[in-house]
Design a protein around this motif. Structure first.
Motif, short mmCIF file in Angstrom:
data_model
loop_
_atom_site.label_atom_id
_atom_site.label_comp_id
_atom_site.label_asym_id
_atom_site.label_seq_id
_atom_site.Cartn_x
_atom_site.Cartn_y
_atom_site.Cartn_z
N ASN A 87 0.83 -1.23 -0.09
CA ASN A 87 -0.14 -0.08 0.05
C ASN A 87 0.86 1.36 0.02
O ASN A 87 0.30 2.44 0.15
CB ASN A 87 -0.84 0.04 1.22
CG ASN A 87 -0.27 0.09 2.42
OD1 ASN A 87 0.87 -0.54 2.54
ND2 ASN A 87 -0.75 0.57 3.69
N TYR A 94 5.32 4.98 -4.41
CA TYR A 94 4.53 5.63 -5.63
C TYR A 94 4.75 6.80 -5.86
O TYR A 94 4.51 7.08 -7.07
CB TYR A 94 2.99 5.08 -5.11
CG TYR A 94 2.69 3.64 -5.14
CD1 TYR A 94 2.57 2.68 -6.12
CD2 TYR A 94 2.49 3.04 -3.82
CE1 TYR A 94 2.35 1.42 -6.00
CE2 TYR A 94 2.06 1.61 -3.71
CZ TYR A 94 2.10 0.97 -4.65
OH TYR A 94 1.79 -0.26 -4.85
N HIS A 124 -1.73 -6.73 -15.93
CA HIS A 124 -2.89 -5.80 -15.75
C HIS A 124 -3.13 -5.66 -14.12
O HIS A 124 -3.23 -4.44 -14.16
CB HIS A 124 -4.20 -6.64 -16.13
CG HIS A 124 -5.44 -6.07 -16.63
ND1 HIS A 124 -6.34 -6.49 -16.90
CD2 HIS A 124 -5.54 -4.78 -16.14
CE1 HIS A 124 -7.43 -5.55 -16.83
NE2 HIS A 124 -7.08 -4.37 -16.43
N HIS A 125 -2.99 -6.49 -13.46
CA HIS A 125 -3.30 -6.28 -11.82
C HIS A 125 -2.13 -5.12 -11.45
O HIS A 125 -2.53 -4.23 -10.79
CB HIS A 125 -3.08 -7.57 -11.17
CG HIS A 125 -3.62 -7.03 -9.98
ND1 HIS A 125 -2.77 -7.63 -8.75
CD2 HIS A 125 -4.34 -6.47 -9.24
CE1 HIS A 125 -3.21 -7.30 -7.52
NE2 HIS A 125 -4.28 -6.68 -7.74
N HIS A 138 -0.34 -3.18 -13.17
CA HIS A 138 -0.45 -1.71 -13.80
C HIS A 138 -1.55 -1.11 -13.23
O HIS A 138 -1.47 0.06 -12.92
CB HIS A 138 -0.91 -2.17 -15.29
CG HIS A 138 -1.06 -0.77 -16.30
ND1 HIS A 138 -2.63 -0.29 -16.16
CD2 HIS A 138 -0.31 -0.09 -16.93
CE1 HIS A 138 -2.36 0.73 -16.98
NE2 HIS A 138 -1.11 0.91 -17.43
N ASN A 139 -2.68 -1.78 -13.00
CA ASN A 139 -3.95 -0.87 -12.20
C ASN A 139 -3.46 -0.54 -10.86
O ASN A 139 -4.02 0.50 -10.48
CB ASN A 139 -5.14 -1.89 -12.41
CG ASN A 139 -5.42 -2.02 -13.67
OD1 ASN A 139 -5.19 -1.39 -14.61
ND2 ASN A 139 -6.65 -2.86 -13.85
N VAL A 140 -2.86 -1.51 -9.98
CA VAL A 140 -2.51 -1.06 -8.70
C VAL A 140 -1.48 0.35 -8.82
O VAL A 140 -1.91 1.27 -7.82
CB VAL A 140 -1.94 -2.18 -7.92
CG1 VAL A 140 -1.28 -1.84 -6.73
CG2 VAL A 140 -2.83 -3.19 -7.61
N LEU A 161 -1.22 2.34 -11.42
CA LEU A 161 -1.88 3.38 -11.84
C LEU A 161 -2.71 4.18 -10.79
O LEU A 161 -3.12 5.39 -10.50
CB LEU A 161 -2.57 3.20 -13.00
CG LEU A 161 -3.32 4.44 -13.78
CD1 LEU A 161 -2.26 5.17 -14.34
CD2 LEU A 161 -4.18 3.62 -14.76
N HIS A 162 -3.50 3.37 -9.92
CA HIS A 162 -4.39 3.82 -8.63
C HIS A 162 -3.45 4.59 -7.77
O HIS A 162 -3.98 5.57 -7.28
CB HIS A 162 -5.02 2.52 -7.95
CG HIS A 162 -5.80 3.02 -6.75
ND1 HIS A 162 -6.87 3.62 -6.84
CD2 HIS A 162 -5.11 2.66 -5.53
CE1 HIS A 162 -7.08 3.84 -5.64
NE2 HIS A 162 -6.16 3.34 -4.76
N HIS A 163 -2.30 4.28 -7.41
CA HIS A 163 -1.61 4.91 -6.37
C HIS A 163 -0.87 6.06 -7.01
O HIS A 163 -0.68 7.00 -6.19
CB HIS A 163 -0.30 3.94 -5.84
CG HIS A 163 -1.01 2.88 -4.82
ND1 HIS A 163 -1.61 1.68 -5.25
CD2 HIS A 163 -1.39 3.16 -3.49
CE1 HIS A 163 -2.04 1.38 -3.88
NE2 HIS A 163 -1.88 2.10 -2.98
N SER A 169 -2.38 8.10 -9.40
CA SER A 169 -2.79 9.06 -10.10
C SER A 169 -3.99 9.85 -9.16
O SER A 169 -4.00 9.59 -7.89
CB SER A 169 -3.88 8.42 -11.17
OG SER A 169 -4.62 7.35 -11.03
#
Length: 120
Positions: free
Chosen positions: A43, A65, A109-110, A112-114, A116-118, A120
């Protein structure tokens, strides 16, 4: 701990042994290809095991991040196919790029998305 996704228990344990107070593991994926052993997502940061050092040495690199400028899907295919048809990503930190290749597009995919979430 029940929601942690991982490929190899020993890699998960290595990540867990270096956690900061309050830090939680999201996923740990085995990497394929030269140089990279695994990638861990918490996290608070991305953790990459880099095996590319001379003399069979390796490093565990922590990337907060907030230092990541972008994350890319790496593909040798045209954009005509699926966006996540590949199993590789690139993490851009300043002028350095870490490329990580996985067994399976769902892992890239997972990751990348994790990330990107942190960022953006």
């Amino acid at each position: 701990m029940a929601n942690v996704t991982y490929d190899r228990r020993e890699q998960l344990q290595q990540i867990q042994s270096g956690l900061l107070e309050g830090e939680q593991v999201i996923a740990v994926y085995d990497a394929i290809g030269a140089g990279t052993g695994f990638i861990g997502l918490t996290n608070r940061r991305v953790i990459i095991q880099d095996k590319s050092f001379v003399g069979k040495k390796y490093a565990i690199t922590s990337i907060p991040y907030g230092k990541i400028t972008s994350v890319s899907v790496v593909s040798n295919k045209s954009w005509g196919g699926s966006f996540f048809s590949t199993g590789a990503i690139a993490i851009h930190v300043g002028t350095h790029t870490y490329e990580v290749e996985f067994r399976g597009a769902e892992k890239s995919h997972h990751v990348h998305n994790v990330i990107l979430h942190h960022i953006s």
